[in-house]
Design a protein around this motif. Structure first.
Motif, PDB file in Angstrom:
ATOM      1  N   THR A   1      17.671 -11.962 -14.845  1.00  0.00           N
ATOM      2  CA  THR A   1      16.856 -10.820 -14.471  1.00  0.00           C
ATOM      3  C   THR A   1      15.629 -10.774 -15.367  1.00  0.00           C
ATOM      4  O   THR A   1      15.741 -10.840 -16.583  1.00  0.00           O
ATOM      5  CB  THR A   1      17.654  -9.517 -14.633  1.00  0.00           C
ATOM      6  OG1 THR A   1      18.869  -9.623 -13.908  1.00  0.00           O
ATOM      7  CG2 THR A   1      16.873  -8.337 -14.121  1.00  0.00           C
ATOM      8  N   SER A   2      14.466 -10.651 -14.757  1.00  0.00           N
ATOM      9  CA  SER A   2      13.242 -10.591 -15.545  1.00  0.00           C
ATOM     10  C   SER A   2      13.014  -9.160 -16.038  1.00  0.00           C
ATOM     11  O   SER A   2      13.573  -8.200 -15.512  1.00  0.00           O
ATOM     12  CB  SER A   2      12.050 -11.049 -14.707  1.00  0.00           C
ATOM     13  OG  SER A   2      11.769 -10.103 -13.708  1.00  0.00           O
ATOM     14  N   PHE A   3      12.164  -9.047 -17.034  1.00  0.00           N
ATOM     15  CA  PHE A   3      11.838  -7.728 -17.566  1.00  0.00           C
ATOM     16  C   PHE A   3      11.130  -6.883 -16.514  1.00  0.00           C
ATOM     17  O   PHE A   3      11.356  -5.681 -16.418  1.00  0.00           O
ATOM     18  CB  PHE A   3      10.970  -7.860 -18.820  1.00  0.00           C
ATOM     19  CG  PHE A   3      10.660  -6.546 -19.447  1.00  0.00           C
ATOM     20  CD1 PHE A   3      11.632  -5.863 -20.149  1.00  0.00           C
ATOM     21  CD2 PHE A   3       9.411  -5.989 -19.320  1.00  0.00           C
ATOM     22  CE1 PHE A   3      11.354  -4.635 -20.714  1.00  0.00           C
ATOM     23  CE2 PHE A   3       9.124  -4.762 -19.894  1.00  0.00           C
ATOM     24  CZ  PHE A   3      10.098  -4.083 -20.591  1.00  0.00           C
TER      25      PHE A   3
ATOM     26  N   LEU B   1      13.704  -5.335 -14.326  1.00  0.00           N
ATOM     27  CA  LEU B   1      14.371  -4.222 -14.994  1.00  0.00           C
ATOM     28  C   LEU B   1      13.490  -2.981 -15.023  1.00  0.00           C
ATOM     29  O   LEU B   1      13.959  -1.858 -14.798  1.00  0.00           O
ATOM     30  CB  LEU B   1      14.752  -4.617 -16.423  1.00  0.00           C
ATOM     31  CG  LEU B   1      15.872  -5.624 -16.572  1.00  0.00           C
ATOM     32  CD1 LEU B   1      16.020  -6.032 -18.032  1.00  0.00           C
ATOM     33  CD2 LEU B   1      17.176  -5.072 -16.046  1.00  0.00           C
ATOM     34  N   LEU B   2      12.205  -3.184 -15.287  1.00  0.00           N
ATOM     35  CA  LEU B   2      11.278  -2.061 -15.332  1.00  0.00           C
ATOM     36  C   LEU B   2      11.116  -1.432 -13.951  1.00  0.00           C
ATOM     37  O   LEU B   2      11.141  -0.203 -13.814  1.00  0.00           O
ATOM     38  CB  LEU B   2       9.927  -2.535 -15.873  1.00  0.00           C
ATOM     39  CG  LEU B   2       8.930  -1.470 -16.255  1.00  0.00           C
ATOM     40  CD1 LEU B   2       9.503  -0.549 -17.318  1.00  0.00           C
ATOM     41  CD2 LEU B   2       7.657  -2.105 -16.744  1.00  0.00           C
ATOM     42  N   THR B   3      10.981  -2.264 -12.924  1.00  0.00           N
ATOM     43  CA  THR B   3      10.861  -1.757 -11.551  1.00  0.00           C
ATOM     44  C   THR B   3      12.118  -0.987 -11.151  1.00  0.00           C
ATOM     45  O   THR B   3      12.027   0.089 -10.547  1.00  0.00           O
ATOM     46  CB  THR B   3      10.621  -2.926 -10.572  1.00  0.00           C
ATOM     47  OG1 THR B   3       9.462  -3.626 -10.983  1.00  0.00           O
ATOM     48  CG2 THR B   3      10.449  -2.432  -9.159  1.00  0.00           C
ATOM     49  N   GLU B   4      13.257  -1.522 -11.501  1.00  0.00           N
ATOM     50  CA  GLU B   4      14.531  -0.857 -11.183  1.00  0.00           C
ATOM     51  C   GLU B   4      14.631   0.504 -11.869  1.00  0.00           C
ATOM     52  O   GLU B   4      15.061   1.486 -11.278  1.00  0.00           O
ATOM     53  CB  GLU B   4      15.687  -1.754 -11.615  1.00  0.00           C
ATOM     54  CG  GLU B   4      17.045  -1.162 -11.417  1.00  0.00           C
ATOM     55  CD  GLU B   4      17.548  -1.367 -10.011  1.00  0.00           C
ATOM     56  OE1 GLU B   4      18.467  -0.634  -9.636  1.00  0.00           O
ATOM     57  OE2 GLU B   4      17.015  -2.216  -9.290  1.00  0.00           O
ATOM     58  N   SER B   5      14.211   0.576 -13.141  1.00  0.00           N
ATOM     59  CA  SER B   5      14.301   1.851 -13.856  1.00  0.00           C
ATOM     60  C   SER B   5      13.330   2.880 -13.281  1.00  0.00           C
ATOM     61  O   SER B   5      13.650   4.073 -13.217  1.00  0.00           O
ATOM     62  CB  SER B   5      14.056   1.653 -15.347  1.00  0.00           C
ATOM     63  OG  SER B   5      12.741   1.251 -15.586  1.00  0.00           O
ATOM     64  N   ILE B   6      12.166   2.431 -12.833  1.00  0.00           N
ATOM     65  CA  ILE B   6      11.208   3.370 -12.216  1.00  0.00           C
ATOM     66  C   ILE B   6      11.752   3.879 -10.887  1.00  0.00           C
ATOM     67  O   ILE B   6      11.662   5.075 -10.573  1.00  0.00           O
ATOM     68  CB  ILE B   6       9.828   2.703 -12.054  1.00  0.00           C
ATOM     69  CG1 ILE B   6       9.207   2.508 -13.432  1.00  0.00           C
ATOM     70  CG2 ILE B   6       8.920   3.531 -11.166  1.00  0.00           C
ATOM     71  CD1 ILE B   6       7.950   1.692 -13.431  1.00  0.00           C
ATOM     72  N   LYS B   7      12.358   2.991 -10.103  1.00  0.00           N
ATOM     73  CA  LYS B   7      12.968   3.420  -8.838  1.00  0.00           C
ATOM     74  C   LYS B   7      14.116   4.392  -9.080  1.00  0.00           C
ATOM     75  O   LYS B   7      14.275   5.380  -8.359  1.00  0.00           O
ATOM     76  CB  LYS B   7      13.465   2.211  -8.046  1.00  0.00           C
ATOM     77  CG  LYS B   7      12.357   1.397  -7.429  1.00  0.00           C
ATOM     78  CD  LYS B   7      12.906   0.204  -6.680  1.00  0.00           C
ATOM     79  CE  LYS B   7      11.794  -0.635  -6.100  1.00  0.00           C
ATOM     80  NZ  LYS B   7      12.307  -1.842  -5.429  1.00  0.00           N
ATOM     81  N   ASN B   8      14.910   4.116 -10.090  1.00  0.00           N
ATOM     82  CA  ASN B   8      16.022   5.001 -10.437  1.00  0.00           C
ATOM     83  C   ASN B   8      15.500   6.365 -10.876  1.00  0.00           C
ATOM     84  O   ASN B   8      16.044   7.406 -10.487  1.00  0.00           O
ATOM     85  CB  ASN B   8      16.863   4.366 -11.541  1.00  0.00           C
ATOM     86  CG  ASN B   8      18.102   5.171 -11.848  1.00  0.00           C
ATOM     87  OD1 ASN B   8      18.636   5.873 -10.998  1.00  0.00           O
ATOM     88  ND2 ASN B   8      18.560   5.044 -13.069  1.00  0.00           N
ATOM     89  N   THR B   9      14.439   6.381 -11.667  1.00  0.00           N
ATOM     90  CA  THR B   9      13.838   7.637 -12.102  1.00  0.00           C
ATOM     91  C   THR B   9      13.315   8.429 -10.912  1.00  0.00           C
ATOM     92  O   THR B   9      13.511   9.649 -10.826  1.00  0.00           O
ATOM     93  CB  THR B   9      12.687   7.368 -13.100  1.00  0.00           C
ATOM     94  OG1 THR B   9      13.218   6.673 -14.220  1.00  0.00           O
ATOM     95  CG2 THR B   9      12.039   8.653 -13.558  1.00  0.00           C
ATOM     96  N   ASN B  10      12.686   7.744  -9.978  1.00  0.00           N
ATOM     97  CA  ASN B  10      12.180   8.411  -8.785  1.00  0.00           C
ATOM     98  C   ASN B  10      13.321   9.016  -7.965  1.00  0.00           C
ATOM     99  O   ASN B  10      13.227  10.156  -7.494  1.00  0.00           O
ATOM    100  CB  ASN B  10      11.374   7.432  -7.930  1.00  0.00           C
ATOM    101  CG  ASN B  10      10.708   8.122  -6.771  1.00  0.00           C
ATOM    102  OD1 ASN B  10      10.115   9.180  -6.929  1.00  0.00           O
ATOM    103  ND2 ASN B  10      10.801   7.517  -5.600  1.00  0.00           N
ATOM    104  N   SER B  11      14.402   8.274  -7.807  1.00  0.00           N
ATOM    105  CA  SER B  11      15.534   8.812  -7.037  1.00  0.00           C
ATOM    106  C   SER B  11      16.165  10.012  -7.741  1.00  0.00           C
ATOM    107  O   SER B  11      16.589  10.973  -7.084  1.00  0.00           O
ATOM    108  CB  SER B  11      16.576   7.733  -6.770  1.00  0.00           C
ATOM    109  OG  SER B  11      17.209   7.341  -7.956  1.00  0.00           O
ATOM    110  N   LEU B  12      16.209   9.984  -9.076  1.00  0.00           N
ATOM    111  CA  LEU B  12      16.728  11.145  -9.812  1.00  0.00           C
ATOM    112  C   LEU B  12      15.814  12.357  -9.641  1.00  0.00           C
ATOM    113  O   LEU B  12      16.293  13.490  -9.516  1.00  0.00           O
ATOM    114  CB  LEU B  12      16.893  10.804 -11.294  1.00  0.00           C
ATOM    115  CG  LEU B  12      18.045   9.870 -11.646  1.00  0.00           C
ATOM    116  CD1 LEU B  12      17.963   9.462 -13.104  1.00  0.00           C
ATOM    117  CD2 LEU B  12      19.377  10.506 -11.339  1.00  0.00           C
TER     118      LEU B  12
END
Length: 115
Positions: A44-46, A49-60
């Motif tokens: 997994t590239s950085f 990981l960053l894109t995934e965390s931003i998507k997770n933040t948006n869903s929260l």
């Protein structure tokens, strides 16, 4: 995962000196596995990981807004659900903002060095 416990208690050694007792015990306290070779490590590239965390933040954030809207309409029985969702969203957003701030600081430091 096997944990390695080492007992570093002092024991009396020969010649009246202290030495460390390095008794080793294996325990099976954690179900996690440690990947032993590089082929098994995740690829997994950085950026991912960053894109995934931003998507997770948006869903929260969206989930918290939905709970707040439901509370305003009277569809929420327990207000702690709303508070918890809002708190999760706030914490995730603060983390993403701190990561952004650290990137900007690093970029500015590199600009000063090269510029």
């Amino acid at each position: 995962m096997e944990r390695l416990l080492i007992d570093f208690s002092q024991v009396y050694g020969e010649n009246g000196t202290y030495k460390l007792n390095k008794s080793v015990y294996n325990t099976h306290a954690s179900p996690l596995k440690i990947k032993q070779n590089e082929d098994e490590l995740p690829k997994t590239s950085f950026e991912d990981l960053l894109t995934e965390s931003i998507k997770n933040t948006n869903s929260l954030q969206l989930e918290a807004e939905k709970k707040i809207r439901d509370m305003a309409l009277g569809d929420v029985d327990d207000i702690s659900e709303v508070v918890l969702a809002s708190s999760r969203a706030d914490t995730a957003l603060r983390l993403v903002m701190e990561i952004r701030n650290k990137f900007l600081d690093a970029y500015q430091a590199l600009s000063r060095i090269t510029g």
